[in-house]
Motif scaffolding. Sequence first.
Motif, PDB file in Angstrom:
ATOM      1  N   LEU A 194       0.829  -1.208   0.000  1.00  0.00           N
ATOM      2  CA  LEU A 194       0.000   0.000   0.000  1.00  0.00           C
ATOM      3  C   LEU A 194       0.864   1.259   0.000  1.00  0.00           C
ATOM      4  O   LEU A 194       0.516   2.260  -0.627  1.00  0.00           O
ATOM      5  CB  LEU A 194      -0.932  -0.007   1.210  1.00  0.00           C
ATOM      6  CG  LEU A 194      -2.068  -1.034   1.170  1.00  0.00           C
ATOM      7  CD1 LEU A 194      -2.810  -1.056   2.493  1.00  0.00           C
ATOM      8  CD2 LEU A 194      -3.028  -0.722   0.029  1.00  0.00           C
ATOM      9  N   GLY A 195       1.993   1.201   0.701  1.00  0.00           N
ATOM     10  CA  GLY A 195       2.907   2.338   0.679  1.00  0.00           C
ATOM     11  C   GLY A 195       3.467   2.600  -0.704  1.00  0.00           C
ATOM     12  O   GLY A 195       3.617   3.748  -1.140  1.00  0.00           O
ATOM     13  N   MET A 196       3.774   1.522  -1.442  1.00  0.00           N
ATOM     14  CA  MET A 196       4.251   1.678  -2.813  1.00  0.00           C
ATOM     15  C   MET A 196       3.170   2.245  -3.713  1.00  0.00           C
ATOM     16  O   MET A 196       3.446   3.065  -4.597  1.00  0.00           O
ATOM     17  CB  MET A 196       4.722   0.321  -3.344  1.00  0.00           C
ATOM     18  CG  MET A 196       5.951  -0.224  -2.642  1.00  0.00           C
ATOM     19  SD  MET A 196       7.377   0.861  -2.803  1.00  0.00           S
ATOM     20  CE  MET A 196       7.658   0.800  -4.567  1.00  0.00           C
ATOM     21  N   LEU A 197       1.927   1.827  -3.502  1.00  0.00           N
ATOM     22  CA  LEU A 197       0.825   2.389  -4.281  1.00  0.00           C
ATOM     23  C   LEU A 197       0.662   3.875  -3.995  1.00  0.00           C
ATOM     24  O   LEU A 197       0.389   4.668  -4.906  1.00  0.00           O
ATOM     25  CB  LEU A 197      -0.476   1.638  -3.966  1.00  0.00           C
ATOM     26  CG  LEU A 197      -0.567   0.198  -4.470  1.00  0.00           C
ATOM     27  CD1 LEU A 197      -1.865  -0.448  -3.997  1.00  0.00           C
ATOM     28  CD2 LEU A 197      -0.473   0.166  -5.990  1.00  0.00           C
ATOM     29  N   CYS A 198       0.826   4.255  -2.734  1.00  0.00           N
ATOM     30  CA  CYS A 198       0.755   5.685  -2.395  1.00  0.00           C
ATOM     31  C   CYS A 198       1.850   6.461  -3.116  1.00  0.00           C
ATOM     32  O   CYS A 198       1.621   7.578  -3.601  1.00  0.00           O
ATOM     33  CB  CYS A 198       0.897   5.876  -0.889  1.00  0.00           C
ATOM     34  SG  CYS A 198      -0.509   5.294   0.085  1.00  0.00           S
ATOM     35  N   THR A 199       3.054   5.868  -3.190  1.00  0.00           N
ATOM     36  CA  THR A 199       4.184   6.550  -3.815  1.00  0.00           C
ATOM     37  C   THR A 199       4.001   6.698  -5.314  1.00  0.00           C
ATOM     38  O   THR A 199       4.173   7.797  -5.870  1.00  0.00           O
ATOM     39  CB  THR A 199       5.494   5.800  -3.527  1.00  0.00           C
ATOM     40  OG1 THR A 199       5.713   5.752  -2.112  1.00  0.00           O
ATOM     41  CG2 THR A 199       6.679   6.486  -4.200  1.00  0.00           C
ATOM     42  N   THR A 220      -4.267   2.733   7.965  1.00  0.00           N
ATOM     43  CA  THR A 220      -5.016   1.817   8.842  1.00  0.00           C
ATOM     44  C   THR A 220      -4.232   0.531   9.094  1.00  0.00           C
ATOM     45  O   THR A 220      -4.095   0.080  10.242  1.00  0.00           O
ATOM     46  CB  THR A 220      -6.374   1.479   8.218  1.00  0.00           C
ATOM     47  OG1 THR A 220      -7.130   2.685   8.032  1.00  0.00           O
ATOM     48  CG2 THR A 220      -7.162   0.538   9.117  1.00  0.00           C
ATOM     49  N   VAL A 221      -3.712  -0.070   8.033  1.00  0.00           N
ATOM     50  CA  VAL A 221      -2.955  -1.316   8.193  1.00  0.00           C
ATOM     51  C   VAL A 221      -1.671  -1.060   8.975  1.00  0.00           C
ATOM     52  O   VAL A 221      -1.238  -1.904   9.773  1.00  0.00           O
ATOM     53  CB  VAL A 221      -2.649  -1.939   6.825  1.00  0.00           C
ATOM     54  CG1 VAL A 221      -1.833  -3.218   6.981  1.00  0.00           C
ATOM     55  CG2 VAL A 221      -3.939  -2.249   6.076  1.00  0.00           C
ATOM     56  N   ALA A 222      -1.059   0.101   8.770  1.00  0.00           N
ATOM     57  CA  ALA A 222       0.161   0.434   9.525  1.00  0.00           C
ATOM     58  C   ALA A 222      -0.132   0.520  11.015  1.00  0.00           C
ATOM     59  O   ALA A 222       0.662   0.035  11.839  1.00  0.00           O
ATOM     60  CB  ALA A 222       0.738   1.750   9.023  1.00  0.00           C
ATOM     61  N   TRP A 223      -1.280   1.099  11.396  1.00  0.00           N
ATOM     62  CA  TRP A 223      -1.633   1.160  12.818  1.00  0.00           C
ATOM     63  C   TRP A 223      -1.849  -0.240  13.378  1.00  0.00           C
ATOM     64  O   TRP A 223      -1.462  -0.533  14.515  1.00  0.00           O
ATOM     65  CB  TRP A 223      -2.888   1.997  13.026  1.00  0.00           C
ATOM     66  CG  TRP A 223      -2.692   3.483  12.977  1.00  0.00           C
ATOM     67  CD1 TRP A 223      -3.363   4.373  12.192  1.00  0.00           C
ATOM     68  CD2 TRP A 223      -1.773   4.267  13.755  1.00  0.00           C
ATOM     69  NE1 TRP A 223      -2.915   5.663  12.419  1.00  0.00           N
ATOM     70  CE2 TRP A 223      -1.946   5.619  13.379  1.00  0.00           C
ATOM     71  CE3 TRP A 223      -0.820   3.959  14.715  1.00  0.00           C
ATOM     72  CZ2 TRP A 223      -1.197   6.658  13.933  1.00  0.00           C
ATOM     73  CZ3 TRP A 223      -0.067   4.997  15.271  1.00  0.00           C
ATOM     74  CH2 TRP A 223      -0.254   6.312  14.884  1.00  0.00           C
ATOM     75  N   LEU A 224      -2.465  -1.113  12.592  1.00  0.00           N
ATOM     76  CA  LEU A 224      -2.653  -2.491  13.055  1.00  0.00           C
ATOM     77  C   LEU A 224      -1.305  -3.189  13.246  1.00  0.00           C
ATOM     78  O   LEU A 224      -1.132  -3.975  14.188  1.00  0.00           O
ATOM     79  CB  LEU A 224      -3.510  -3.259  12.044  1.00  0.00           C
ATOM     80  CG  LEU A 224      -4.954  -2.777  11.876  1.00  0.00           C
ATOM     81  CD1 LEU A 224      -5.659  -3.593  10.797  1.00  0.00           C
ATOM     82  CD2 LEU A 224      -5.711  -2.875  13.194  1.00  0.00           C
ATOM     83  N   LEU A 225      -0.360  -2.896  12.361  1.00  0.00           N
ATOM     84  CA  LEU A 225       0.985  -3.467  12.502  1.00  0.00           C
ATOM     85  C   LEU A 225       1.648  -2.970  13.778  1.00  0.00           C
ATOM     86  O   LEU A 225       2.289  -3.753  14.503  1.00  0.00           O
ATOM     87  CB  LEU A 225       1.833  -3.099  11.289  1.00  0.00           C
ATOM     88  CG  LEU A 225       3.287  -3.600  11.287  1.00  0.00           C
ATOM     89  CD1 LEU A 225       3.320  -5.123  11.320  1.00  0.00           C
ATOM     90  CD2 LEU A 225       4.040  -3.073  10.072  1.00  0.00           C
ATOM     91  N   TYR A 226       1.504  -1.685  14.082  1.00  0.00           N
ATOM     92  CA  TYR A 226       2.057  -1.150  15.323  1.00  0.00           C
ATOM     93  C   TYR A 226       1.400  -1.811  16.540  1.00  0.00           C
ATOM     94  O   TYR A 226       2.062  -2.039  17.564  1.00  0.00           O
ATOM     95  CB  TYR A 226       1.854   0.360  15.398  1.00  0.00           C
ATOM     96  CG  TYR A 226       2.821   1.150  14.549  1.00  0.00           C
ATOM     97  CD1 TYR A 226       4.192   0.988  14.703  1.00  0.00           C
ATOM     98  CD2 TYR A 226       2.364   2.054  13.591  1.00  0.00           C
ATOM     99  CE1 TYR A 226       5.087   1.698  13.926  1.00  0.00           C
ATOM    100  CE2 TYR A 226       3.249   2.778  12.812  1.00  0.00           C
ATOM    101  CZ  TYR A 226       4.606   2.600  12.978  1.00  0.00           C
ATOM    102  OH  TYR A 226       5.480   3.305  12.204  1.00  0.00           O
ATOM    103  N   VAL A 234      -6.373   4.777  -0.932  1.00  0.00           N
ATOM    104  CA  VAL A 234      -5.117   4.047  -0.797  1.00  0.00           C
ATOM    105  C   VAL A 234      -4.315   4.574   0.385  1.00  0.00           C
ATOM    106  O   VAL A 234      -3.649   3.803   1.098  1.00  0.00           O
ATOM    107  CB  VAL A 234      -4.297   4.123  -2.109  1.00  0.00           C
ATOM    108  CG1 VAL A 234      -3.846   5.549  -2.408  1.00  0.00           C
ATOM    109  CG2 VAL A 234      -3.106   3.176  -2.054  1.00  0.00           C
ATOM    110  N   TYR A 235      -4.378   5.886   0.645  1.00  0.00           N
ATOM    111  CA  TYR A 235      -3.691   6.451   1.806  1.00  0.00           C
ATOM    112  C   TYR A 235      -4.390   6.026   3.090  1.00  0.00           C
ATOM    113  O   TYR A 235      -3.731   5.722   4.099  1.00  0.00           O
ATOM    114  CB  TYR A 235      -3.651   7.970   1.708  1.00  0.00           C
ATOM    115  CG  TYR A 235      -2.702   8.483   0.661  1.00  0.00           C
ATOM    116  CD1 TYR A 235      -1.387   8.799   0.975  1.00  0.00           C
ATOM    117  CD2 TYR A 235      -3.107   8.648  -0.661  1.00  0.00           C
ATOM    118  CE1 TYR A 235      -0.507   9.275   0.014  1.00  0.00           C
ATOM    119  CE2 TYR A 235      -2.234   9.121  -1.625  1.00  0.00           C
ATOM    120  CZ  TYR A 235      -0.942   9.424  -1.282  1.00  0.00           C
ATOM    121  OH  TYR A 235      -0.071   9.885  -2.242  1.00  0.00           O
TER     122      TYR A 235
END
Length: 233
Positions: free
Chosen positions: A140-145, A189-195, A183-184
Amino acid sequence: MSRWDTLLWVLLPYIALTSFVVGHVWRYRRDGYTWTARSTQLLERRLLLVGSLAFHFGILGVIGGHVIGILVPDSWTRAVGISDGFYHWMAVIVGGAAGLLLCLGALLLVYRRLRIDRVRATTLRSDWVMYPLLLVTIVLGMLCTFVGGLLDEYHYRETVSPWFRSVFTLDPKGSLMVEAPFVYQAHVTVAWLLYAVWPYTRLVHVWSVPVGYLARSPIVYRAKRGATRTALR
């Protein structure tokens, strides 16, 4: 904002941060012997070397890009003479290169864990949660980029960045994230779940920097034969 927006952009960050902080303290105090990366270097080295180097160098570049792009206000970069256009294209080029390196490393490490039996045998239940979250966050980060940066040329520093900073000033401006592209929103959201699950996985090893090795006394090695004679010298 709707209740769903309030949950995602106001409550979720604090739930994840609480789990992140409290979980690390609990893990260190109650389960300190598992505070390790659980290295499988002895089981397979070739893929681990390439994948680990690519992943760690890539993640350092990605973290640096996030620090500048999210924590540093755009007014600061303008004040030192960096235009929005120049910053945007540098973020796409440099951030994209770091992201691709990170993707390569992550894919190699996951492939190694899935395809090599003796490595897969060491996989923990927490890995089946951590690895998917990590991969989805990277993708998702790559899609944002690339999608957000090249196709839409979305200026996330006007919405995502101030919202993220507002979380740490205890004044979350969730309405800013409501305006962000999907996408952002998904990436965040997924990054917060990872944290939130971070402290309960092998990711805790990132805090185990071997600083003590710099001040540690040297280890004296002696051969079995002539050990006494060597010691006298």
